[in-house]
Design a protein around this motif. Structure first.
Motif, PDB file in Angstrom:
ATOM      1  N   LEU A 104       5.522   0.754  -6.684  1.00  0.00           N
ATOM      2  CA  LEU A 104       6.990   1.078  -6.650  1.00  0.00           C
ATOM      3  C   LEU A 104       7.361   1.511  -8.386  1.00  0.00           C
ATOM      4  O   LEU A 104       8.170   2.465  -8.568  1.00  0.00           O
ATOM      5  CB  LEU A 104       7.784  -0.199  -6.718  1.00  0.00           C
ATOM      6  N   ALA A 105       6.627   0.673  -9.235  1.00  0.00           N
ATOM      7  CA  ALA A 105       6.979   1.348 -10.546  1.00  0.00           C
ATOM      8  C   ALA A 105       6.414   2.735 -10.991  1.00  0.00           C
ATOM      9  O   ALA A 105       6.998   3.417 -11.607  1.00  0.00           O
ATOM     10  CB  ALA A 105       6.144   0.331 -11.562  1.00  0.00           C
ATOM     11  N   GLN A 106       5.094   3.191  -9.960  1.00  0.00           N
ATOM     12  CA  GLN A 106       4.699   4.306 -10.488  1.00  0.00           C
ATOM     13  C   GLN A 106       5.791   5.621  -9.628  1.00  0.00           C
ATOM     14  O   GLN A 106       6.042   6.464 -10.284  1.00  0.00           O
ATOM     15  CB  GLN A 106       3.352   4.737  -9.720  1.00  0.00           C
ATOM     16  N   PHE A 107       6.359   5.133  -8.422  1.00  0.00           N
ATOM     17  CA  PHE A 107       7.334   6.101  -7.933  1.00  0.00           C
ATOM     18  C   PHE A 107       8.554   6.152  -8.867  1.00  0.00           C
ATOM     19  O   PHE A 107       8.974   7.369  -9.059  1.00  0.00           O
ATOM     20  CB  PHE A 107       7.836   5.287  -6.412  1.00  0.00           C
ATOM     21  N   LEU A 162      -8.179   3.728   3.661  1.00  0.00           N
ATOM     22  CA  LEU A 162      -8.051   3.343   2.048  1.00  0.00           C
ATOM     23  C   LEU A 162      -8.304   4.916   1.361  1.00  0.00           C
ATOM     24  O   LEU A 162      -9.254   5.562   2.041  1.00  0.00           O
ATOM     25  CB  LEU A 162      -8.842   2.258   1.639  1.00  0.00           C
ATOM     26  N   LEU A 163      -7.519   4.951   0.552  1.00  0.00           N
ATOM     27  CA  LEU A 163      -8.170   6.234  -0.495  1.00  0.00           C
ATOM     28  C   LEU A 163      -8.706   5.836  -1.785  1.00  0.00           C
ATOM     29  O   LEU A 163      -8.897   4.761  -2.290  1.00  0.00           O
ATOM     30  CB  LEU A 163      -6.827   6.994  -0.787  1.00  0.00           C
ATOM     31  N   PRO A 164      -9.907   6.960  -2.168  1.00  0.00           N
ATOM     32  CA  PRO A 164     -10.594   6.509  -3.292  1.00  0.00           C
ATOM     33  C   PRO A 164      -9.802   6.329  -4.429  1.00  0.00           C
ATOM     34  O   PRO A 164      -8.707   6.845  -4.676  1.00  0.00           O
ATOM     35  CB  PRO A 164     -11.591   7.662  -3.425  1.00  0.00           C
ATOM     36  N   ALA A 165     -10.198   5.565  -5.415  1.00  0.00           N
ATOM     37  CA  ALA A 165      -9.516   5.135  -6.721  1.00  0.00           C
ATOM     38  C   ALA A 165      -9.482   6.376  -7.475  1.00  0.00           C
ATOM     39  O   ALA A 165     -10.266   7.116  -7.552  1.00  0.00           O
ATOM     40  CB  ALA A 165      -9.958   4.153  -7.296  1.00  0.00           C
ATOM     41  N   LEU A 208       1.144   0.906   6.737  1.00  0.00           N
ATOM     42  CA  LEU A 208       1.723  -0.048   5.582  1.00  0.00           C
ATOM     43  C   LEU A 208       2.532  -1.182   5.778  1.00  0.00           C
ATOM     44  O   LEU A 208       3.538  -1.002   6.599  1.00  0.00           O
ATOM     45  CB  LEU A 208       2.354   0.994   4.638  1.00  0.00           C
ATOM     46  N   GLY A 209       2.107  -2.399   5.455  1.00  0.00           N
ATOM     47  CA  GLY A 209       3.017  -3.413   5.454  1.00  0.00           C
ATOM     48  C   GLY A 209       3.791  -3.882   4.532  1.00  0.00           C
ATOM     49  O   GLY A 209       4.899  -4.604   4.429  1.00  0.00           O
ATOM     50  N   VAL A 210       3.620  -3.443   3.077  1.00  0.00           N
ATOM     51  CA  VAL A 210       4.492  -3.638   1.910  1.00  0.00           C
ATOM     52  C   VAL A 210       3.868  -2.616   1.004  1.00  0.00           C
ATOM     53  O   VAL A 210       2.618  -2.159   0.965  1.00  0.00           O
ATOM     54  CB  VAL A 210       4.059  -5.045   1.609  1.00  0.00           C
ATOM     55  N   LEU A 211       4.697  -2.416   0.084  1.00  0.00           N
ATOM     56  CA  LEU A 211       4.198  -1.670  -1.248  1.00  0.00           C
ATOM     57  C   LEU A 211       4.445  -2.795  -2.337  1.00  0.00           C
ATOM     58  O   LEU A 211       5.510  -3.191  -2.600  1.00  0.00           O
ATOM     59  CB  LEU A 211       5.395  -0.244  -1.337  1.00  0.00           C
ATOM     60  N   LEU A 270      -1.686   0.937  -0.850  1.00  0.00           N
ATOM     61  CA  LEU A 270      -1.894   2.094  -1.761  1.00  0.00           C
ATOM     62  C   LEU A 270      -2.129   1.254  -3.318  1.00  0.00           C
ATOM     63  O   LEU A 270      -1.932   1.809  -4.102  1.00  0.00           O
ATOM     64  CB  LEU A 270      -0.423   2.690  -1.887  1.00  0.00           C
ATOM     65  N   ARG A 271      -2.713   0.016  -3.367  1.00  0.00           N
ATOM     66  CA  ARG A 271      -3.100  -0.657  -4.633  1.00  0.00           C
ATOM     67  C   ARG A 271      -3.990   0.201  -5.312  1.00  0.00           C
ATOM     68  O   ARG A 271      -3.780  -0.015  -6.686  1.00  0.00           O
ATOM     69  CB  ARG A 271      -3.415  -1.992  -4.198  1.00  0.00           C
ATOM     70  N   ASN A 272      -5.042   0.811  -4.699  1.00  0.00           N
ATOM     71  CA  ASN A 272      -5.826   1.375  -5.631  1.00  0.00           C
ATOM     72  C   ASN A 272      -5.600   2.888  -5.979  1.00  0.00           C
ATOM     73  O   ASN A 272      -6.407   3.831  -6.463  1.00  0.00           O
ATOM     74  CB  ASN A 272      -7.408   1.316  -5.105  1.00  0.00           C
ATOM     75  N   VAL A 273      -4.419   3.226  -5.300  1.00  0.00           N
ATOM     76  CA  VAL A 273      -4.034   4.675  -5.444  1.00  0.00           C
ATOM     77  C   VAL A 273      -3.183   4.865  -6.839  1.00  0.00           C
ATOM     78  O   VAL A 273      -2.161   4.220  -7.012  1.00  0.00           O
ATOM     79  CB  VAL A 273      -3.016   5.255  -4.213  1.00  0.00           C
ATOM     80  N   SER A 274      -3.586   6.011  -7.678  1.00  0.00           N
ATOM     81  CA  SER A 274      -2.722   5.895  -8.818  1.00  0.00           C
ATOM     82  C   SER A 274      -2.069   7.354  -8.525  1.00  0.00           C
ATOM     83  O   SER A 274      -2.716   8.318  -8.310  1.00  0.00           O
ATOM     84  CB  SER A 274      -3.708   6.002 -10.009  1.00  0.00           C
TER      85      SER A 274
END
Length: 354
Positions: free
Chosen positions: A209-212, A155-158, A201-204, A180-184
């Motif tokens: 997706l909105a950020q992409f 996981l990556l730090p928020a 990754l199992g799902v995005l 990637l839930r906590n990744v901005s």
């Protein structure tokens, strides 16, 4: 031994710095100079260096150093002020088992650094947190390329990347990222390339997706070799893949589970394959059900009160009848009690019976 790396660096740098500080037209005896010395690129790789102390690369002696490669050493500690170089644009620390990375490594007031490579150097979680603090501090606002591959990251730090407005390339490949839930990615308006290949990754989710979608410059997203879970939660990802032209090689993305979907191309999935008759987001469905139940109960209560209001006269008469009946009944009980309690009335009642 603990100080061996620092000792080696201490012995090596004086030689390099003497070459770097030679005056035009002169050359130190230890160096061969074909032209006036000016250190712009410096490679120190494959050495037993363990520590990078403050002032390891003096800015006064290396004012033009733009590229520094310290990959493949044994560096564990990068101390505050050790990389405070005014012209440094490229830094490679890949292949070092870093255990400590000071958020003040580049000194006070920020750095002109544009490219930072840390491939296989962040397998210690505390170092990842230190790097996140460094990036979030705004000290590397000029950074355009960041390589974090091969670090076994889960996981990556928020908010790790929110203070990198110039970032164009971000490599997170060959890690173990599960989400990637906590990744901005907000604020990365110049991001052009994002490599997420070879992760777990199992799902995005919709937020990712909105950020992409909101990043106009992002034209190269790499998602190959991830463990996509093809259940009802993947519907939004499949829809986005079919509509978007941001993903490279999206035709090759396949399901890793469940077994019945193994190997199926994500672009060929349709609603009937997923059998999504049961809602995936059960808590929100329950919340909706509770709201509906509350509305129904409120409606029933309102109808009940309306019926009472319309029949108020009949209900009032019915209540009076019940009251009169109860009063007559209680008076009968009271009369019998008085007879039983008065001996004279008891005898009178007996004589009258005779």
């Amino acid at each position: 031994m603990p100080g061996r790396g620092a000792l080696c660096l201490g012995l090596l740098l004086p030689v390099l710095l003497r070459c770097g500080s030679a005056q035009p037209g002169g050359c130190p005896a230890l160096c061969e100079c074909s032209e006036p010395a000016r250190t712009v690129n410096l490679f120190i790789t494959g050495n037993p260096l363990t520590d990078l102390p403050a002032g390891a690369f003096p800015a006064q002696r290396l004012p033009d150093l733009a590229s520094l490669n310290l990959s493949g050493n044994h560096l564990r500690t990068v101390e505050a002020g050790s990389l405070a170089l005014p012209a440094l644009r490229q830094l490679d620390l890949s292949g070092n088992a870093l255990a400590s990375f000071s958020p003040q490594a580049f000194g006070e007031g920020g750095s002109p650094l544009e490219e930072l490579a840390l491939r296989g150097a962040l397998r210690n979680h505390s170092v990842l947190l230190s790097l996140a603090a460094l990036l979030q501090s705004g000290a590397l606002r000029n950074l355009s390329r960041l390589e974090l591959a091969d670090n076994e990251l889960l996981l990556l730090p928020a908010g790790m990347f929110t203070a990198l407005p110039a970032l164009r390339q971000l490599d997170l490949s060959n890690n173990s990222l599960v989400g990637l839930r906590n990744v901005s990615f907000q604020g990365l308006g110049q991001l052009q390339s994002l490599n997420l290949s070879d992760n777990s990754l199992g799902v995005l989710g919709n937020n990712t997706l909105a950020q992409f979608r909101s990043l106009p410059a992002l034209r190269h997203i790499v998602l190959r070799r991830n463990t996509w879970v093809c259940d009802c939660a993947i519907e939004d990802l499949v829809t986005w893949l079919k509509e978007s032209d941001q993903v490279e090689g999206k035709e090759a993305l396949t399901c890793a589970s469940p077994d019945k979907m193994l190997g199926k191309a994500l672009l060929k999935i349709n609603g009937s394959d997923l059998n999504c008759s049961v809602p995936v987001d059960l808590p929100s469905q329950l919340q909706t059900s509770y709201v509906f139940l509350g509305i129904v109960l409120a409606l029933i209560g309102a109808i009940f009160l309306l019926v009472l209001y319309l029949n108020r006269k009949g209900i009032k008469k019915w209540m009076h009848n019940i009251r009169d009946a109860c009063r007559d009944h209680m008076e009968g009980y009271h009369y019998r009690y008085e007879i039983n309690a008065d001996p004279r009335l008891t005898n009178l009642s007996s004589n009258s019976d005779v």
